[in-house]
Design an enzyme around this catalytic site. Structure first.
Site: not given
Ligand code: 13P
Length: 247
Positions: A6, A159, A204, A87, A165, A8, A89
């Site tokens: 992903n 997640e 992560s 997601h 992150g 983003k 976010e």
């Molecule tokens: P990170 O691997 O940067 O923690 O992000 C995970 C994520 O949100 C994947 O969709």
């Protein structure tokens, strides 16, 4: 096993070409890259055989007066095959509800895409001991709108929001507990679907923790953010998925 990148809101045409050149695929791991939507077609056009692509979010309608939205059908037309939906976010920043996420999962199938439906609790929900209830509620909304045997063609992404992150990964035991819980919820509707569906962990995931996460019985791969931007790091995660030998 399924390992997804992903990106983003990162990437560019140049980055896509550099990434594809450096990527090492393996036969037994499905790999999907989710670049920003405007780059899906570019990725499809330069992807080696076996590398799949998709979109990070979709609109719920097939077409119409929905400014800024992209339909699953449009993604499929340019060769995308997957969509992330729900997601955290987007649940947080765009206030997406459980029901909207479920509607998006259904819209993905309608348009010919396989969704990775993301679920996961926030830190305060975990600290209050509510993580199972939160994920149960998020998944129940999807099972209300999507036939469980269809859902099995897609995937669930667990997640935990506090691990995204932050460099703070769920322990393999924490992730396994939730993955088993998700699989049991699906099995209550269809044991066959529960066997077939891939439940991937995100938060992560890095080359140095992927193997121990992927070794857990109910972890069928990863949804990788930060570490998916560099071909060498992401390839190391793909090979960790291959090395556990689950096929
Ligand atoms: P990170 O691997 O940067 O923690 O992000 C995970 C994520 O949100 C994947 O969709």
């Amino acid at each position: 096993m399924l390992v997804a990148a992903n990106w983003k809101m990162h990437g560019s045409k140049a980055h896509i070409h550099e990434f594809v050149d450096g990527l090492r695929l393996v036969e037994d791991v499905d790999v999907v890259v989710f670049p920003p939507s405007v780059f899906v077609q570019e990725l499809v056009q330069c992807a080696p055989a076996g590398l799949l692509s998709g979109i990070q979010d979709i609109g719920i309608q097939p077409q119409g007066a929905h400014t800024g939205e992209v339909a699953a059908e449009m993604v499929a037309e340019v060769g995308g095959t997957w969509s992330i939906v729900g997601h955290s976010e987007r649940r947080i920043m765009q206030a997406e509800t459980d029901d909207l996420v479920a509607t998006k999962a259904s819209a993905a199938f309608r348009g010919g895409l396989r969704p990775i439906v993301c679920v996961g609790e926030t830190l305060s929900e975990r600290e209050a001991g509510h993580e199972l209830a939160v994920v149960e509620r998020q998944l129940a909304a999807v099972l209300d709108r999507v036939d469980v045997n269809d859902l099995a063609e897609g995937a669930i992404g667990y997640e935990p929001v506090w691990a995204i992150g932050t460099g703070k990964t769920a322990t393999p035991a924490q992730a396994q507990e939730m993955h088993a819980f998700i699989r049991a919820q699906i099995a209550a509707e269809s044991p066959r679907a529960a066997d077939a569906i891939r439940i991937v962990y995100g938060g992560s995931v890095k080359p140095d923790n992927a193997a121990e996460l992927f070794s857990e019985a109910d972890i069928d791969g990863g949804l990788v953010g930060g570490a998916s931007l560099k071909a060498d790091e992401f390839s190391a995660i793909v090979s960790a998925a291959d090395a556990v030998g689950k096929g």
